[in-house]
Design a protein around this motif. Structure first.
Motif: not given
Length: 323
Positions: A37-41, A94-101, A260-273
């Motif tokens: 659960m972190k950005p995909d820069y 918020n996958s590009a810069f993260g939720n904090s930005k 299914n993986e995306h709806h289970d974990f919408p805060n995980i970038p597609g790269k990591s699904l």
């Protein structure tokens, strides 16, 4: 060709969507997934390269014959444009810069929107969050077709036309189902897009402008990648609301097929699904899945029991919070 499908209404359900409960189970069993659960820069650089690729294409088509402008708009421009809408989907989470930005993601989404020709990014983010929170929610989730779509597009030929016209329905449907007051960011998105379009027309003329707009419309209509619109939630198997696709077009679509993986974990970038699926294989391997979006489109048109009505729908209770 003119057979009418059997379904005459949506599949109303009275249970919550399955994704929240499955997420809790998976995290309890596989807490290591939290590390994903972190950005995909890398998404930033991919989007920049895609924008540059389209700008190069705008320049290259400006003096071509019209037949070649149309050809390249479908063969190349449509792929980039549809892929860019799915990059915007990633950015909306918020996958590009993260939720904090969060605002950095909003501005970047407006930038990614430019080669599409039509303002999209900010409005998409507002409605897409509703889709995740209230999947199938009556009057809230604008991914659900209108009653008119279900009633009218009920033959093989009409379903084919419905697929061709997908970009228009996705644009108009929110205004019919869940209109929202326009926001400052949406106005900025609109002005930035209009200014960009004017500059493209001024620099390179009508053919480049047509290529830009046609690529977006064609890419979201009758196109192999557009199979994901139907594959994600249309109920080919009774009782199953969300479906994943594990075919090669995930390489062009930021793994949106891992739905299914995306709806289970919408805060995980597609790269990591794909890694989510690998870690929690016991949860995903036995769920219904696809390996061809083209076959999904074909089956949707030819199967007389499937139509725009083939969606689960919920009457929401309690307080509904929207963006």
């Amino acid at each position: 060709m003119g057979n009418t499908v059997a379904r005459e209404d949506f599949e109303w359900v009275y249970t919550d969507q399955p994704h929240a409960d499955r997420r809790k189970e998976i995290l309890a069993k596989h807490p290591e997934i939290k590390a994903l659960m972190k950005p995909d820069y890398n998404l930033i650089w991919v989007v920049v390269l895609m924008v540059l690729a389209q700008l190069t294409a705008f320049y290259l088509v400006k003096d071509l014959d019209w037949k070649w402008v149309i050809f390249w708009a479908y063969v190349f421009g449509s792929c980039i444009s549809h892929s860019m809408t799915l990059a915007i989907h990633e950015i909306s989470h918020n996958s590009a810069f993260g939720n904090s930005k969060a605002m950095w993601n909003r501005w970047f989404g407006i930038f990614a929107n430019l080669p599409l020709g039509l303002p999209y990014s900010i409005s998409f983010k507002r409605y897409h969050m509703d889709h995740h929170r209230y999947l199938g929610g009556d009057g809230i989730d604008v991914d659900i077709p209108t009653n008119f779509e279900g009633w009218f597009f009920c033959t093989r030929f009409r379903k084919f036309i419905w697929i061709v016209l997908q970009p228009f329905f996705y644009a108009i449907r929110p205004l019919c189902i869940n209109p929202k007051p326009i926001t400052r960011l949406e106005i900025i998105n609109l002005l930035a897009q209009f200014s960009f379009d004017v500059v493209i027309y001024y620099l390179w003329g009508i053919k480049s402008t047509f290529y830009m707009l046609a690529g977006s419309v064609l890419g979201l209509g009758l196109h192999p990648i557009s199979g994901h619109f139907i594959a994600e939630h249309y109920m080919f198997l009774k009782g199953h609301e969300t479906y994943s696709y594990y075919g090669p077009l995930n390489l062009l679509t930021f793994n949106v097929g891992y739905h299914n993986e995306h709806h289970d974990f919408p805060n995980i970038p597609g790269k990591s699904l794909p890694l989510v699926k690998k870690i929690a294989a016991e949860y995903y391997d036995n769920l219904p899945q696809y390996n061809s979006w083209i076959k999904v489109l074909y089956d949707f048109v030819m199967d007389d029991t499937i139509s725009p009505y083939s969606r689960m729908k919920r009457q929401l209770k309690g307080e509904v919070k929207q963006d």
